[in-house]
Design a protein around this motif. Structure first.
Motif, PDB file in Angstrom:
ATOM      1  N   GLY A 125      47.847  41.579  31.020  1.00 11.53           N
ATOM      2  CA  GLY A 125      48.470  42.867  31.238  1.00 11.53           C
ATOM      3  C   GLY A 125      47.366  43.857  31.301  1.00 11.53           C
ATOM      4  O   GLY A 125      47.660  45.176  31.651  1.00 11.53           O
ATOM      5  N   LYS A 126      46.477  43.646  30.687  1.00 12.71           N
ATOM      6  CA  LYS A 126      45.265  44.813  30.794  1.00 12.71           C
ATOM      7  C   LYS A 126      44.606  44.767  31.881  1.00 12.71           C
ATOM      8  O   LYS A 126      44.239  43.875  32.624  1.00 12.71           O
ATOM      9  N   PRO A 127      43.951  45.855  32.604  1.00  8.65           N
ATOM     10  CA  PRO A 127      43.269  45.985  33.753  1.00  8.65           C
ATOM     11  C   PRO A 127      42.051  45.439  33.607  1.00  8.65           C
ATOM     12  O   PRO A 127      41.266  45.268  32.661  1.00  8.65           O
ATOM     13  N   LEU A 128      41.465  44.601  34.627  1.00 11.23           N
ATOM     14  CA  LEU A 128      40.147  44.193  34.955  1.00 11.23           C
ATOM     15  C   LEU A 128      39.412  44.977  35.972  1.00 11.23           C
ATOM     16  O   LEU A 128      39.977  45.308  36.816  1.00 11.23           O
ATOM     17  N   ARG A 129      37.932  45.254  35.794  1.00 11.27           N
ATOM     18  CA  ARG A 129      37.308  45.929  36.763  1.00 11.27           C
ATOM     19  C   ARG A 129      36.339  45.054  37.497  1.00 11.27           C
ATOM     20  O   ARG A 129      35.816  44.165  36.732  1.00 11.27           O
ATOM     21  N   LEU A 130      36.428  44.831  38.650  1.00  8.12           N
ATOM     22  CA  LEU A 130      35.504  44.126  39.888  1.00  8.12           C
ATOM     23  C   LEU A 130      34.503  45.482  40.164  1.00  8.12           C
ATOM     24  O   LEU A 130      34.943  46.222  40.860  1.00  8.12           O
ATOM     25  N   LEU A 131      33.277  45.084  40.076  1.00 11.93           N
ATOM     26  CA  LEU A 131      32.139  45.893  40.466  1.00 11.93           C
ATOM     27  C   LEU A 131      31.549  45.015  41.627  1.00 11.93           C
ATOM     28  O   LEU A 131      30.981  44.091  41.365  1.00 11.93           O
ATOM     29  N   TYR A 132      31.313  45.725  42.708  1.00 13.64           N
ATOM     30  CA  TYR A 132      30.907  44.919  44.037  1.00 13.64           C
ATOM     31  C   TYR A 132      29.448  45.349  44.214  1.00 13.64           C
ATOM     32  O   TYR A 132      29.097  46.599  44.266  1.00 13.64           O
ATOM     33  N   SER A 166      27.162  30.745  37.249  1.00 15.02           N
ATOM     34  CA  SER A 166      26.946  30.630  38.581  1.00 15.02           C
ATOM     35  C   SER A 166      28.125  30.246  39.263  1.00 15.02           C
ATOM     36  O   SER A 166      28.134  29.656  40.227  1.00 15.02           O
ATOM     37  N   GLU A 167      29.376  30.538  38.639  1.00 10.22           N
ATOM     38  CA  GLU A 167      30.547  30.283  39.512  1.00 10.22           C
ATOM     39  C   GLU A 167      30.683  30.974  40.627  1.00 10.22           C
ATOM     40  O   GLU A 167      30.502  32.349  40.742  1.00 10.22           O
ATOM     41  N   THR A 168      31.147  30.316  41.896  1.00 13.90           N
ATOM     42  CA  THR A 168      31.416  31.201  43.114  1.00 13.90           C
ATOM     43  C   THR A 168      32.575  31.059  43.537  1.00 13.90           C
ATOM     44  O   THR A 168      33.219  30.098  43.973  1.00 13.90           O
ATOM     45  N   MET A 194      29.831  37.025  36.146  1.00 13.49           N
ATOM     46  CA  MET A 194      29.225  37.451  37.527  1.00 13.49           C
ATOM     47  C   MET A 194      29.377  36.414  38.455  1.00 13.49           C
ATOM     48  O   MET A 194      29.254  35.143  38.412  1.00 13.49           O
ATOM     49  N   PHE A 195      29.728  36.843  39.764  1.00 18.32           N
ATOM     50  CA  PHE A 195      30.050  35.699  40.992  1.00 18.32           C
ATOM     51  C   PHE A 195      29.473  36.342  42.158  1.00 18.32           C
ATOM     52  O   PHE A 195      29.210  37.501  42.428  1.00 18.32           O
ATOM     53  N   VAL A 237      29.699  40.430  42.526  1.00 15.89           N
ATOM     54  CA  VAL A 237      30.835  40.801  41.730  1.00 15.89           C
ATOM     55  C   VAL A 237      31.006  40.522  40.324  1.00 15.89           C
ATOM     56  O   VAL A 237      30.915  39.467  39.868  1.00 15.89           O
ATOM     57  N   ARG A 238      30.998  41.519  39.385  1.00 17.05           N
ATOM     58  CA  ARG A 238      31.021  41.669  38.182  1.00 17.05           C
ATOM     59  C   ARG A 238      32.273  41.856  37.642  1.00 17.05           C
ATOM     60  O   ARG A 238      33.060  42.997  38.058  1.00 17.05           O
ATOM     61  N   VAL A 239      32.920  40.871  36.950  1.00 16.56           N
ATOM     62  CA  VAL A 239      34.376  41.000  36.527  1.00 16.56           C
ATOM     63  C   VAL A 239      34.250  41.431  34.979  1.00 16.56           C
ATOM     64  O   VAL A 239      33.582  40.624  34.100  1.00 16.56           O
ATOM     65  N   GLU A 240      34.996  42.605  34.478  1.00 15.16           N
ATOM     66  CA  GLU A 240      34.665  42.695  33.102  1.00 15.16           C
ATOM     67  C   GLU A 240      35.996  43.644  32.830  1.00 15.16           C
ATOM     68  O   GLU A 240      36.751  44.322  33.520  1.00 15.16           O
ATOM     69  N   PRO A 241      36.385  43.273  31.346  1.00 16.36           N
ATOM     70  CA  PRO A 241      37.620  44.161  30.956  1.00 16.36           C
ATOM     71  C   PRO A 241      37.557  45.664  30.843  1.00 16.36           C
ATOM     72  O   PRO A 241      36.543  46.061  30.734  1.00 16.36           O
ATOM     73  N   GLY A 242      38.662  46.246  31.042  1.00 15.27           N
ATOM     74  CA  GLY A 242      38.771  47.762  30.759  1.00 15.27           C
ATOM     75  C   GLY A 242      38.964  48.716  31.960  1.00 15.27           C
ATOM     76  O   GLY A 242      38.136  48.062  33.102  1.00 15.27           O
TER      77      GLY A 242
END
Length: 653
Positions: free
Chosen positions: A51-58, A106-108, A1-2, A15-20
Motif C-alpha cells: 500500500g506504500k507508494p513506489l517511485r518510477l524514474l524514467y 537485467s530484468e526487462t 533497474m529496468f 526505469v528505476r523503481v524504488e520505494p518512497g
C-alpha cells in the motif's frame, strides 16, 4: 533497474523503481549536461502488497554499460598479462554483465508494465530525450594532437581500446550495434590508459561542477553510477539517490539502507565521519571530488587505493571506524606502487591531491579538477607543470632571484662594455684631463644612484613571482585571488625586467651629457649625438636579449607551479595568448641590434671610423649569434605558451 520503451515518446529508457514518495527528481531533471544522465520523467504508483507508494524514474538509456564493466575487463586483462597467452585469450571475451542503468539487475519488463505505471497516474516532468552520442566531444575537440604516449598505446592491451572493448562487450550483451564510424572512438583508441582515465575523469569533473552550480551534489559516486554511451563518453547518474541519502537524516546506522555496504569504499573521510557522528557537518562537493578520485584510481590501477576488508553484511561501527582511519592516514605506499609505469606525474599529483584527508587541501570544485585532468592530456603541458624531480627546471626554482639577476645583468653588462669602449674612443680620450676627471665623477655619481634605484624597482616589480614561487616550494598556501595575481605578474616579469633598464639607458643618454656640461666640461656638439647613439644600441640590447632569457625561465619554471594550484580560467588563457603575440616584438628588437650598431657607425667621421670598427664588428657578430639564440628561445616559448593555453579548459570561467 529496468530497460523499457516509453510509448509516449517512442524511445528506450532506463526505469528505476524504488520505494518512497519523496524525490528531488524535478531538481535533478534540470541538470541538462553532456556528461550527466538525464532524468526524463517521474511517476508514483501504489505497491499493491504494502500500500506504500513506489517511485518510477524514467532516465536516459545508455548502452555502453557502467564503469564496473571497465574494472572487470581491466582486472581480467591484468591477470592475463601475468598468467600467459591462455588467460589472455580468455580475457578478450569478458562476461561483464551490465544493465541499462546503475546496478547489476537485467530484468526487462514488457510494455504493459510501463503502461501500468503510466495508468496509475502521478506527477510527471516530461523532458526532451538525448541519445548520448557525445555531441560535446565532437564539438570541442577534447583529444590533444600530441597526447603523450597515446600513439604508442594504440592497439595495446592497456590503451584507450580497453575502454572501448568494455563498452562493446556491454552493447553486445544487449544486442546493440556499435557505431560504424566515430571520431570520438578513434581519439580514445589513440590514448594510453592513464590518459584514458584522465579523459574520463575530466568529463565527470565537469558534470560535478555543473551540478554544484545548480545546487545539486551527488554523494554516491561509484562505478555503478558512471555509465557510458556507445562512443565511450562517460555520464554520471543517480544524483537523486545521493541527495536523498543526506536529506533523510542518515548519518547514523539507518544510512546503511540507502546503499550497499560495499558502496562505502568510495566515500570520503568526512562522509564516513558523518556516519559515525550524527552531529558532524555534512559533506560538500569536495567529498564528491574525493569519491571521484577513488573511482579514477581504481580505474587506473584495477585496485582500490585503500585496503578495506570485504563487506560482510551491514558495516558496523568498527568497520566504518577502520575505513575512516585508513583514509585519514593517506594513500599507502603499496597503492602508489600499483600505478602503471606510464602514469604521468601530473595525473599522480592530481589524484593524490584529490585524496588528501583534509577537504581544504583538495581541489575545491569540479572546474578546478577538470582543468588539471585536461592538463594531463597534453604531453608538453604536463611535462612543464610536473617535470622530473631532478630536472634542471625543478632545481632552477630554488634560485629565482639569482637566476633573474643573471638573466638581466649579463646582457646589460655586455652592453656596458660596448658602451665604455665606444665612448672611451670617441669622447673621453679626446677630453682635457680636467674634463676626464669630471666625466669619471659624473659616471660615479650617476651609477651610484641609477643602479640601486633600477635594482630596487626591478625587485619590487618582480616581488610577487619571486616570493610566491619560493614560498610555494616551502608549503605556503595562497587564495585563488592571490594565485591569479601571481600568475599575471609572472607572465609580465620578463617585460618589466627589460623596460626598466631600457628606460635607464635612454635617460642616461640625455642626463650624462647635460650633467657633464653642468659640471663645466666642454663638449662638442657631435658628442651628444655619439653618446645618444651608443645609449640607443645599449638600450636595444637591454630590451631584447634579457626578455627571452627571463621569460623562458619564468614560463618553464615559475609559472607551471602556479598553474598546478588550479583556479585557472579564461583570463589566464588571454594572458598567455597576449604574451605569445608580444614576444614577436622583442624578437624584432633582437634582430635590430646588429643593424643599429652598423647604423650608428655611419654617424662617425671617416677619420674616426677606425676607432669604432672593432666594437661594431664585435657587436655585429655577437648580435647575430644572440639573435639566433633569441629565435630558438622564441620558438621554445611559443610552443610552451601554446601547450599551456591548451591545458586550460575552454569552458573555464
Amino acid at each position: 533497474m529496468f530497460l523499457a520503451r516509453q510509448r509516449s515518446m517512442q524511445r528506450l529508457v532506463a526505469v528505476r523503481v524504488e520505494p518512497g514518495g519523496d524525490s528531488d527528481a524535478p531538481t535533478v531533471a534540470q541538470l541538462d549536461h553532456h556528461y550527466i544522465v538525464r532524468v526524463f520523467d517521474q511517476r508514483l504508483i501504489a505497491d499493491g502488497s504494502t500500500g506504500k507508494p513506489l517511485r518510477l524514474l524514467y532516465m536516459q538509456y545508455l548502452p555502453g554499460g557502467t564503469a564496473e564493466g571497465v574494472f572487470t575487463l581491466l582486472r581480467a586483462q591484468r591477470a592475463a598479462a601475468h598468467s600467459g597467452p591462455a588467460a589472455s585469450a580468455a580475457a578478450k571475451t569478458p562476461g561483464a554483465a551490465e544493465d541499462a542503468g546503475a546496478d547489476s539487475e537485467s530484468e526487462t519488463p514488457g510494455e504493459d508494465r510501463v503502461e501500468a505505471a503510466q495508468a496509475a497516474g502521478g506527477r510527471g516532468i516530461g523532458v526532451d530525450a538525448g541519445d548520448g552520442a557525445g555531441e560535446a566531444d565532437s564539438a570541442d575537440a577534447p583529444i590533444r594532437a600530441d597526447a603523450g604516449v597515446g600513439a604508442a598505446a594504440r592497439g595495446t592491451a592497456f590503451g584507450g581500446g580497453l575502454l572501448l572493448r568494455a563498452v562493446d562487450a556491454a552493447m553486445e550483451e544487449r544486442g546493440e550495434i556499435r557505431p560504424a564510424d566515430s571520431r570520438v572512438r578513434r581519439d580514445i583508441s589513440a590514448l594510453s590508459w592513464p590518459e584514458t582515465v584522465a579523459w574520463v575523469g575530466r568529463r565527470l569533473a565537469e558534470a560535478l561542477d555543473h551540478a554544484e552550480r545548480h545546487g545539486v551534489l551527488h554523494h554516491d559516486i561509484r562505478p555503478g553510477n558512471v555509465l557510458f554511451t556507445a562512443e565511450g563518453v562517460p555520464k554520471l547518474a543517480d544524483f537523486a539517490l545521493g541527495a536523498l541519502y543526506w536529506n533523510t537524516g542518515l548519518p547514523g546506522a539507518a544510512g546503511v539502507t540507502a546503499d550497499d555496504p560495499a558502496g562505502l569504499r568510495w566515500r570520503s573521510p568526512e562522509a564516513l565521519a558523518a556516519r559515525l557522528d550524527p552531529t558532524a557537518a555534512l559533506p560538500d562537493t569536495r567529498s564528491d571530488i574525493y569519491s571521484l578520485a577513488v573511482l579514477l584510481w581504481e580505474m587506473l590501477t584495477g585496485t582500490a587505493p585503500f585496503d578495506d576488508p570485504a563487506p560482510d553484511g551491514a558495516p558496523g561501527h568498527e568497520v566504518v571506524t577502520g575505513m575512516l582511519a585508513r583514509r585519514q592516514a593517506g594513500v599507502p605506499e603499496s597503492a602508489l606502487g600499483a600505478l602503471p609505469a606510464d602514469t604521468p606525474a601530473a595525473l599522480r599529483r592530481v589524484l593524490l591531491e584529490c585524496l588528501h584527508p583534509e577537504p581544504e587541501h583538495r581541489w575545491q570544485n569540479g572546474a578546478d579538477l577538470a582543468g588539471q585532468l585536461d592538463l594531463c592530456l597534453d604531453s608538453r603541458a604536463r611535462d612543464l607543470v610536473d617535470p622530473p624531480p631532478q630536472s634542471l627546471r625543478v632545481r632552477a626554482r630554488r634560485w629565482p632571484v639569482l637566476i633573474a639577476a643573471v638573466c638581466v645583468g649579463l646582457p646589460n653588462a655586455l652592453a656596458s662594455m660596448y658602451n665604455i669602449r665606444l665612448n672611451q674612443s670617441l669622447i673621453v680620450d679626446r677630453m682635457p684631463v680636467a674634463d676626464q676627471h669630471r666625466f669619471e665623477t659624473v659616471a660615479l655619481v650617476n651609477n651610484a644612484i641609477a643602479f640601486p634605484l633600477a635594482a630596487l624597482l626591478l625587485f619590487w616589480l618582480a616581488r610577487r613571482p619571486l616570493t610566491v614561487s619560493y614560498r610555494l616550494a616551502h608549503g605556503r598556501r595562497y587564495s585563488a585571488a592571490e594565485l591569479a595575481r601571481a600568475r599575471s605578474d609572472t607572465l609580465l616579469i620578463g617585460e618589466r625586467a627589460v623596460w626598466v633598464p631600457f628606460a635607464a639607458w635612454m635617460i642616461a643618454g640625455v642626463v650624462w651629457p647635460l650633467a657633464l656640461s653642468a659640471a663645466g666640461a666642454h663638449l662638442p656638439r657631435h658628442t651628444f649625438a655619439h653618446f645618444l647613439a651608443a645609449q640607443l644600441v645599449c638600450a636595444a640590447i637591454a630590451l631584447a636579449y634579457p626578455y627571452f632569457l627571463i621569460t623562458v625561465y619564468s614560463v618553464r619554471s615559475l609559472y607551471p607551479q602556479l598553474l598546478a594550484r588550479g583556479a585557472v580560467g579564461a583570463a589566464d588563457r588571454r594572458q598567455l595568448t597576449a604574451l605569445a603575440r608580444r614576444s614577436s616584438v622583442y624578437l624584432a628588437a633582437a634582430a635590430s641590434v646588429p643593424l643599429l650598431g652598423v647604423a650608428t657607425a655611419t654617424f662617425v667621421s671617416p677619420v674616426d671610423l677606425e676607432l669604432v670598427i672593432v666594437p661594431v664588428r664585435w657587436l655585429s657578430v655577437g648580435g647575430i649569434l644572440a639573435f639566433v639564440l633569441s629565435y630558438r628561445l622564441f620558438r621554445v616559448l611559443e610552443e610552451d605558451l601554446r601547450a599551456l593555453v591548451r591545458a586550460i579548459p575552454r569552458g573555464a570561467p
